[in-house]
Design a protein around this motif. Structure first.
Motif, PDB file in Angstrom:
ATOM      1  N   ASP A 241       5.151  -3.366  -0.209  1.00 27.56           N
ATOM      2  CA  ASP A 241       5.639  -3.760  -1.531  1.00 27.56           C
ATOM      3  C   ASP A 241       5.038  -5.074  -2.035  1.00 27.56           C
ATOM      4  N   SER A 242       4.242  -5.738  -1.203  1.00 27.77           N
ATOM      5  CA  SER A 242       3.624  -6.992  -1.651  1.00 27.77           C
ATOM      6  C   SER A 242       2.110  -7.036  -1.479  1.00 27.77           C
ATOM      7  N   ILE A 243       1.562  -6.161  -0.670  1.00 26.97           N
ATOM      8  CA  ILE A 243       0.132  -6.264  -0.351  1.00 26.97           C
ATOM      9  C   ILE A 243      -0.765  -6.083  -1.573  1.00 26.97           C
ATOM     10  N   PHE A 244      -0.356  -5.235  -2.512  1.00 21.13           N
ATOM     11  CA  PHE A 244      -1.227  -4.961  -3.655  1.00 21.13           C
ATOM     12  C   PHE A 244      -1.225  -6.124  -4.648  1.00 21.13           C
ATOM     13  N   SER A 245      -0.096  -6.778  -4.803  1.00 22.44           N
ATOM     14  CA  SER A 245      -0.054  -7.974  -5.642  1.00 22.44           C
ATOM     15  C   SER A 245      -0.933  -9.070  -5.037  1.00 22.44           C
ATOM     16  N   LYS A 246      -0.885  -9.195  -3.719  1.00 24.45           N
ATOM     17  CA  LYS A 246      -1.709 -10.196  -3.048  1.00 24.45           C
ATOM     18  C   LYS A 246      -3.195  -9.854  -3.168  1.00 24.45           C
ATOM     19  N   ALA A 247      -3.519  -8.574  -3.039  1.00 25.23           N
ATOM     20  CA  ALA A 247      -4.920  -8.151  -3.174  1.00 25.23           C
ATOM     21  C   ALA A 247      -5.425  -8.424  -4.584  1.00 25.23           C
ATOM     22  N   ARG A 248      -4.592  -8.143  -5.563  1.00 27.08           N
ATOM     23  CA  ARG A 248      -4.986  -8.400  -6.949  1.00 27.08           C
ATOM     24  C   ARG A 248      -5.173  -9.895  -7.192  1.00 27.08           C
ATOM     25  N   GLY A 249      -4.433 -10.703  -6.436  1.00 31.14           N
ATOM     26  CA  GLY A 249      -4.552 -12.148  -6.563  1.00 31.14           C
ATOM     27  C   GLY A 249      -5.707 -12.751  -5.778  1.00 31.14           C
ATOM     28  N   GLY A 250      -6.438 -11.911  -5.051  1.00 25.00           N
ATOM     29  CA  GLY A 250      -7.627 -12.391  -4.361  1.00 25.00           C
ATOM     30  C   GLY A 250      -7.472 -12.649  -2.878  1.00 25.00           C
ATOM     31  N   PHE A 251      -6.302 -12.311  -2.304  1.00 23.24           N
ATOM     32  CA  PHE A 251      -6.109 -12.501  -0.866  1.00 23.24           C
ATOM     33  C   PHE A 251      -7.029 -11.583  -0.050  1.00 23.24           C
ATOM     34  N   TYR A 252      -7.240 -10.355  -0.545  1.00 24.70           N
ATOM     35  CA  TYR A 252      -8.024  -9.355   0.196  1.00 24.70           C
ATOM     36  C   TYR A 252      -9.071  -8.727  -0.722  1.00 24.70           C
ATOM     37  N   ASP A 253     -10.193  -8.365  -0.133  1.00 25.08           N
ATOM     38  CA  ASP A 253     -11.235  -7.658  -0.893  1.00 25.08           C
ATOM     39  C   ASP A 253     -10.945  -6.172  -0.978  1.00 25.08           C
ATOM     40  N   ILE A 254     -10.192  -5.668  -0.011  1.00 20.05           N
ATOM     41  CA  ILE A 254      -9.877  -4.246   0.022  1.00 20.05           C
ATOM     42  C   ILE A 254      -8.591  -4.056   0.832  1.00 20.05           C
ATOM     43  N   VAL A 255      -7.833  -3.021   0.497  1.00 22.29           N
ATOM     44  CA  VAL A 255      -6.573  -2.735   1.178  1.00 22.29           C
ATOM     45  C   VAL A 255      -6.668  -1.387   1.882  1.00 22.29           C
ATOM     46  N   VAL A 256      -6.184  -1.324   3.109  1.00 24.93           N
ATOM     47  CA  VAL A 256      -6.058  -0.057   3.828  1.00 24.93           C
ATOM     48  C   VAL A 256      -4.629   0.446   3.627  1.00 24.93           C
ATOM     49  N   ALA A 257      -4.477   1.520   2.869  1.00 25.26           N
ATOM     50  CA  ALA A 257      -3.165   2.131   2.640  1.00 25.26           C
ATOM     51  C   ALA A 257      -2.954   3.233   3.671  1.00 25.26           C
ATOM     52  N   MET A 258      -1.711   3.478   4.011  1.00 28.71           N
ATOM     53  CA  MET A 258      -1.415   4.437   5.073  1.00 28.71           C
ATOM     54  C   MET A 258      -1.366   5.888   4.582  1.00 28.71           C
ATOM     55  N   HIS A 260      -1.532   8.705   0.749  1.00 31.85           N
ATOM     56  CA  HIS A 260      -2.000   8.948  -0.613  1.00 31.85           C
ATOM     57  C   HIS A 260      -1.270   8.115  -1.669  1.00 31.85           C
ATOM     58  N   ASP A 261       0.024   8.327  -1.833  1.00 34.11           N
ATOM     59  CA  ASP A 261       0.738   7.686  -2.930  1.00 34.11           C
ATOM     60  C   ASP A 261       0.899   6.183  -2.737  1.00 34.11           C
ATOM     61  N   GLN A 262       0.920   5.722  -1.504  1.00 34.01           N
ATOM     62  CA  GLN A 262       1.009   4.284  -1.266  1.00 34.01           C
ATOM     63  C   GLN A 262      -0.166   3.567  -1.918  1.00 34.01           C
ATOM     64  N   GLY A 263      -1.350   4.199  -1.866  1.00 35.35           N
ATOM     65  CA  GLY A 263      -2.540   3.595  -2.467  1.00 35.35           C
ATOM     66  C   GLY A 263      -2.741   3.946  -3.921  1.00 35.35           C
ATOM     67  N   HIS A 264      -2.362   5.171  -4.307  1.00 32.37           N
ATOM     68  CA  HIS A 264      -2.623   5.626  -5.664  1.00 32.37           C
ATOM     69  C   HIS A 264      -1.702   4.993  -6.707  1.00 32.37           C
ATOM     70  N   ILE A 265      -0.433   4.841  -6.379  1.00 32.33           N
ATOM     71  CA  ILE A 265       0.520   4.369  -7.384  1.00 32.33           C
ATOM     72  C   ILE A 265       0.155   2.999  -7.951  1.00 32.33           C
ATOM     73  N   PRO A 266      -0.107   1.974  -7.131  1.00 32.37           N
ATOM     74  CA  PRO A 266      -0.442   0.669  -7.719  1.00 32.37           C
ATOM     75  C   PRO A 266      -1.712   0.692  -8.558  1.00 32.37           C
ATOM     76  N   LEU A 267      -2.714   1.474  -8.123  1.00 35.53           N
ATOM     77  CA  LEU A 267      -3.955   1.564  -8.900  1.00 35.53           C
ATOM     78  C   LEU A 267      -3.693   2.173 -10.271  1.00 35.53           C
ATOM     79  N   LYS A 268      -2.882   3.217 -10.303  1.00 36.30           N
ATOM     80  CA  LYS A 268      -2.658   3.915 -11.568  1.00 36.30           C
ATOM     81  C   LYS A 268      -1.676   3.177 -12.473  1.00 36.30           C
ATOM     82  N   VAL A 269      -0.772   2.397 -11.895  1.00 36.24           N
ATOM     83  CA  VAL A 269       0.093   1.555 -12.721  1.00 36.24           C
ATOM     84  C   VAL A 269      -0.763   0.562 -13.514  1.00 36.24           C
ATOM     85  N   LEU A 270      -1.813   0.054 -12.881  1.00 40.71           N
ATOM     86  CA  LEU A 270      -2.703  -0.895 -13.550  1.00 40.71           C
ATOM     87  C   LEU A 270      -3.691  -0.209 -14.488  1.00 40.71           C
ATOM     88  N   GLY A 271      -4.285   0.889 -14.021  1.00 41.11           N
ATOM     89  CA  GLY A 271      -5.377   1.508 -14.772  1.00 41.11           C
ATOM     90  C   GLY A 271      -4.956   2.473 -15.867  1.00 41.11           C
TER      91      GLY A 271
END
Length: 334
Positions: A241-258, A260-271
């Motif tokens: 629930d916090s890793i994607f906000s941190k990634a967007r803030g520059g903490f990480y260059d890429i995120v490993v999601a466990m 499908h939806d864990q990774g897709h939802i934050p991307l699509k909320v933004l895009g």
């Protein structure tokens, strides 16, 4: 060009109407000229010329001319906009098969795909759960993963097109380590010299030391430790629930999601941004990239949108994004 009954054909024409694309690459469409002619009429783009070819060498690569390797598989008089059919599924599958063959034979530098209907290709007898699995099978690739990207937010997945119950079972140390390695390589190929990889947990609060699940303790943490021993800057596990906000803030260059939806939802909320006042999408952006293949494959980050097919209303932004990434991976500049 994607499923011929979908928004794919019209998005293709919209994207290739941007003449600056021809300054950075030489695009050729794999599909059906007759379907593109129909899409041209719907969009009212009289200035475009659909140019059927039988070989990539025949393409003109000129702004205003849409070169299409014409497979002649979809009859525009039989394809019904927005309808799932075996004919459309067969055509869509053959477009993908052909573009993979061209890339494997080094006749093209990269491949970009519009959406296909999983139901339609299965109706046609091709039992795959999506593009990713088709590409892996036809290229003989065993270790691969899906990456989604929206601007500087990048996400790779341990599993994708499986049930949530099965996805939990696939959270294994070996697979997580494999995805970390693929993610690191992709970042370097994109020009990130020392990638920082954030690894998401599976359970709420990363399991609270086993209180809410043992996957972090038994699989994810050991994978991260091994990744570090191999020289990868992998960090985590970080609560989902916090890793994607941190990634967007520059903490990480890429995120490993466990999954499908864990990774897709934050991307699509933004895009994906819907304008409730105008009752239309202001943007549908993001890119789907298959990593680990011997060829380059990028794709739109949306589905067939059958409800918008042949209306001319769909946004080509995601397709343009996908082309930009393909050009970048092929050695060009975005």
């Amino acid at each position: 060009m994607g499923d011929p009954a979908s928004i794919g054909p019209e998005l293709t024409l919209k994207a290739l109407s941007r003449y600056n694309i021809y300054e950075r690459c030489a695009p050729v469409v794999i599909g059906d000229a007759a379907i593109l002619d129909k899409a041209k009429e719907i969009l009212g783009k009289k200035e475009l010329r659909i140019h059927p070819v039988k070989d990539v060498k025949e393409a003109l690569f000129s702004p205003g001319v849409i070169d299409v390797l014409d497979l002649g598989l979809a009859d525009p008089n039989k394809i019904k906009p927005g309808e799932v059919s075996a004919m459309a599924g067969e055509a869509a599958f053959q477009y993908v098969k052909k573009v993979i063959e061209l890339a494997m034979d080094k006749k093209i530098a990269a491949t970009v795909t519009n959406a296909i209907s999983k139901e339609a290709i299965n109706l046609a007898g091709h039992h795959y759960s999506g593009h990713t699995e088709i590409y892996a099978d036809l290229t003989g690739t065993k270790k691969y993963t899906m990456m989604l990207a929206y601007k500087d937010l990048r996400v790779v997945h341990v599993s994708t097109h499986v049930s949530l119950r099965e996805a939990c079972d696939r959270v294994k140390q070996e697979r997580i380590l494999e995805v970390i390695e693929i993610a690191n390589k992709a970042c370097i190929e994109m020009g990130i010299s020392s990638p920082v990889i954030g690894v998401a947990g599976l359970n709420p609060h990363c399991g609270e030391n086993g209180l809410f699940g043992m996957e972090e303790q038994e699989e994810i943490i050991p994978a991260i430790k091994e990744a570090k021993l191999r020289g990868f800057n992998a960090q985590g596990p970080i609560p989902p629930d916090s890793i994607f906000s941190k990634a967007r803030g520059g903490f990480y260059d890429i995120v490993v999601a466990m999954y499908h939806d864990q990774g897709h939802i934050p991307l699509k909320v933004l895009g994906f941004v819907y304008n409730k006042d105008l009752k239309k999408w202001d943007s549908v952006e993001g890119v789907n990239i298959t990593l680990g293949l011997p060829i380059i494959r990028t794709s739109v980050d949306h589905g067939t949108a059958f409800d918008q097919a042949y209306t001319g209303l769909a946004s080509e932004f995601s397709l343009v994004n996908a082309m930009d990434y393909a050009i970048s991976f092929a050695g060009g500049n975005i």
